[in-house]
Write a protein that holds these residues in place. Structure first.
Motif, mmCIF file in Angstrom:
data_model
loop_
_atom_site.group_PDB
_atom_site.id
_atom_site.type_symbol
_atom_site.label_atom_id
_atom_site.label_comp_id
_atom_site.label_asym_id
_atom_site.label_seq_id
_atom_site.Cartn_x
_atom_site.Cartn_y
_atom_site.Cartn_z
ATOM 1 N N HIS A 265 8.365 -17.500 -36.301
ATOM 2 C CA HIS A 265 7.724 -16.196 -36.466
ATOM 3 C C HIS A 265 8.623 -15.231 -37.227
ATOM 4 O O HIS A 265 9.812 -15.125 -36.956
ATOM 5 N N GLU A 266 8.024 -14.515 -38.181
ATOM 6 C CA GLU A 266 8.730 -13.477 -38.921
ATOM 7 C C GLU A 266 8.031 -12.143 -38.665
ATOM 8 O O GLU A 266 6.837 -11.997 -38.917
ATOM 9 N N PHE A 267 8.782 -11.181 -38.183
ATOM 10 C CA PHE A 267 8.234 -9.867 -37.896
ATOM 11 C C PHE A 267 8.033 -9.059 -39.179
ATOM 12 O O PHE A 267 8.848 -9.139 -40.107
ATOM 13 N N ASP A 268 6.975 -8.275 -39.212
ATOM 14 C CA ASP A 268 6.881 -7.219 -40.203
ATOM 15 C C ASP A 268 8.005 -6.221 -39.917
ATOM 16 O O ASP A 268 8.207 -5.824 -38.760
ATOM 17 N N PRO A 269 8.777 -5.825 -40.939
ATOM 18 C CA PRO A 269 9.962 -4.987 -40.676
ATOM 19 C C PRO A 269 9.657 -3.693 -39.922
ATOM 20 O O PRO A 269 10.386 -3.323 -38.993
ATOM 21 N N ALA A 270 8.590 -2.995 -40.300
ATOM 22 C CA ALA A 270 8.279 -1.725 -39.645
ATOM 23 C C ALA A 270 7.880 -1.951 -38.188
ATOM 24 O O ALA A 270 8.285 -1.188 -37.287
ATOM 25 N N THR A 271 7.109 -3.008 -37.949
ATOM 26 C CA THR A 271 6.705 -3.317 -36.581
ATOM 27 C C THR A 271 7.908 -3.730 -35.753
ATOM 28 O O THR A 271 8.055 -3.311 -34.592
ATOM 29 N N ALA A 272 8.784 -4.520 -36.338
ATOM 30 C CA ALA A 272 9.994 -4.934 -35.626
ATOM 31 C C ALA A 272 10.832 -3.725 -35.237
ATOM 32 O O ALA A 272 11.364 -3.649 -34.116
ATOM 33 N N ASP A 273 10.956 -2.748 -36.135
ATOM 34 C CA ASP A 273 11.713 -1.538 -35.822
ATOM 35 C C ASP A 273 11.103 -0.816 -34.620
ATOM 36 O O ASP A 273 11.823 -0.349 -33.727
ATOM 37 N N ALA A 274 9.780 -0.711 -34.600
ATOM 38 C CA ALA A 274 9.102 -0.032 -33.483
ATOM 39 C C ALA A 274 9.322 -0.777 -32.174
ATOM 40 O O ALA A 274 9.544 -0.157 -31.116
ATOM 41 N N TYR A 275 9.274 -2.103 -32.223
ATOM 42 C CA TYR A 275 9.478 -2.895 -31.009
ATOM 43 C C TYR A 275 10.904 -2.737 -30.493
ATOM 44 O O TYR A 275 11.122 -2.602 -29.271
ATOM 45 N N VAL A 276 11.888 -2.758 -31.383
ATOM 46 C CA VAL A 276 13.283 -2.635 -30.952
ATOM 47 C C VAL A 276 13.532 -1.254 -30.345
ATOM 48 O O VAL A 276 14.224 -1.121 -29.328
ATOM 49 N N GLN A 277 12.952 -0.225 -30.955
ATOM 50 C CA GLN A 277 13.086 1.109 -30.379
ATOM 51 C C GLN A 277 12.460 1.165 -28.994
ATOM 52 O O GLN A 277 12.984 1.828 -28.086
ATOM 53 N N ALA A 278 11.339 0.460 -28.820
ATOM 54 C CA ALA A 278 10.702 0.402 -27.500
ATOM 55 C C ALA A 278 11.601 -0.305 -26.495
ATOM 56 O O ALA A 278 11.711 0.116 -25.333
ATOM 57 N N MET A 279 12.251 -1.379 -26.909
ATOM 58 C CA MET A 279 13.190 -2.061 -26.018
ATOM 59 C C MET A 279 14.306 -1.122 -25.581
ATOM 60 O O MET A 279 14.691 -1.087 -24.404
ATOM 61 N N CYS A 280 14.818 -0.331 -26.525
ATOM 62 C CA CYS A 280 15.953 0.544 -26.241
ATOM 63 C C CYS A 280 15.569 1.754 -25.402
ATOM 64 O O CYS A 280 16.448 2.522 -24.987
ATOM 65 N N ALA A 281 14.269 1.924 -25.143
ATOM 66 C CA ALA A 281 13.825 2.988 -24.234
ATOM 67 C C ALA A 281 13.841 2.526 -22.778
ATOM 68 O O ALA A 281 13.427 3.267 -21.885
ATOM 69 N N THR A 282 14.303 1.301 -22.528
ATOM 70 C CA THR A 282 14.413 0.777 -21.163
ATOM 71 C C THR A 282 15.520 1.495 -20.399
ATOM 72 O O THR A 282 16.639 1.650 -20.906
ATOM 73 N N ALA A 283 15.222 1.942 -19.189
ATOM 74 C CA ALA A 283 16.234 2.569 -18.342
ATOM 75 C C ALA A 283 17.203 1.501 -17.837
ATOM 76 O O ALA A 283 16.781 0.503 -17.245
ATOM 77 N N VAL A 284 18.486 1.712 -18.051
ATOM 78 C CA VAL A 284 19.521 0.734 -17.707
ATOM 79 C C VAL A 284 20.328 1.240 -16.517
ATOM 80 O O VAL A 284 20.732 2.399 -16.458
#
Length: 351
Positions: free
Chosen positions: A194-213
């Motif tokens: 699987h290859e991510f669309d770059p803009a979509t991948a950026d949005a997903y990574v930002q969503a991951m980084c919104a996880t409370a740690v």
């Protein structure tokens, strides 16, 4: 978190007595409720592209669970399994006056969906389990759900990758580190082709980084153990909530009102499978965790086989389920094969 969303998807907030919940919505406000529940270290943003393609006959709602995305951060009491999450959903459904709900749960969201079905089957018309965690919890059990260690060592918050947790906490959106959120997403959330669309991948990574740690959220706390691999689950946080010490949704078999279940999963899933790279037993067998006591004492958890066993029992008890296995697909069929996933889901919901 990046608020850029596909056309037709709207971000909103709903306050309940339990949680200030961020939700994405799409479709007809008077349509059939279809609720999408995300997995671990993700958010509703991972469903946004799917939401744009679903028919307007559905009122599509994708909430962020507590401590994820833009929802309020509150502690996760691991001793309740995933009931904090499922109770939050119930409060949200009450606030939105939702009944006759079709519920889709992805990964840990599948565990939340199973728990919700146990607690409130009368609210559901259908359940789709996408790449769901095992009904016996994550890690450390044999085929019948028996724990490999009496204190459930090898499961829970202590099994998280420290480098990944650190990179998540600082919000690293690059792929420079081996355990950065982006690297983990590209390596494990999807199959190798699987290859991510770059803009979509950026949005997903930002969503991951919104996880409370932290100890109260992801990954949770841990306790030392005299049993292999030397760490046992604590009482707080997400990974402890899905430890088999506290998580068990096999009561799904016994509910009186049994909604039909669709189980969708990929044959190349490295997160939830019988050979999971996040399971201590498999890592020990593969030589990645030292001093593994062997297959007899601590085998890899047969996650897929366990799910199939419980769903077979569900069918034997009067329910129905249908399994769809995607070839050359990893942990995210709705992202990797969106057209096929949507077609199968809609056909299931119409039947």
């Amino acid at each position: 978190m990046d608020v850029d969303l596909p056309a037709g998807v709207t971000a909103d907030r709903v306050s309940t007595g339990r949680l200030d919940t961020a939700v994405l919505t799409a479709g007809d406000p008077d349509g059939t409720p279809l609720v999408l529940v995300h997995g671990n270290v993700s958010s509703s943003r991972f469903f946004a592209e799917l939401m744009t393609d679903l028919p307007d006959t559905y009122r599509v709602i994708a909430p962020d669970l507590r401590g994820y995305g833009d929802s309020e951060t509150k502690p996760v009491d691991a001793t309740r399994g995933v009931r904090d999450f499922s109770d939050d959903l119930h409060a949200l459904f009450d606030a939105l006056d939702l009944d006759d709900i079709a519920l889709v749960g992805w990964s840990i969201g599948g565990g939340v969906a199973m728990q919700y079905a146990i607690d409130h089957p009368e609210r559901l018309t259908a359940v789709c389990l996408e790449s769901t965690m095992s009904p016996y919890g994550f890690g450390g059990t044999t085929r019948d759900g028996s724990p490999c260690q009496p204190d459930y060592a090898g499961t829970g918050g202590g099994l998280a990758n420290d480098e990944f947790v650190d990179q998540l906490a600082v919000g690293d959106t690059t792929a420079t580190a081996d355990a950065s959120p982006r690297t983990v997403m590209e390596s494990f959330y999807v199959g190798p082709d699987h290859e991510f669309d770059p803009a979509t991948a950026d949005a997903y990574v930002q969503a991951m980084c919104a996880t409370a740690v932290g100890d109260d959220n992801y990954p949770g706390d841990a306790e030392p153990s005299d049993n292999w691999p030397g760490v046992a689950p604590g009482d707080h946080g997400v990974l402890n909530a899905v430890s088999p010490k506290y998580f068990d949704t096999t009561d799904l078999v016994d509910i009186d009102q049994k909604p039909p279940i669709l189980w969708v999963h990929g044959d190349s899933d490295q997160i939830v499978s019988d050979t999971s790279f996040f399971d201590a037993g498999f890592l020990g067998q593969a030589g990645q965790l030292p001093d593994w006591p062997g297959d007899d004492a601590y085998p890899p958890q047969p996650m897929t086989a366990q799910t199939r066993d419980v769903l077979d029992a569900y069918a034997d008890a009067g329910g129905t389920y249908h399994e769809e296995r995607f070839e050359a697909v990893g942990h995210s069929p709705h992202i990797e094969r969106p057209e096929r996933f949507q077609s199968i889901l809609l056909e299931f919901l119409v039947d």
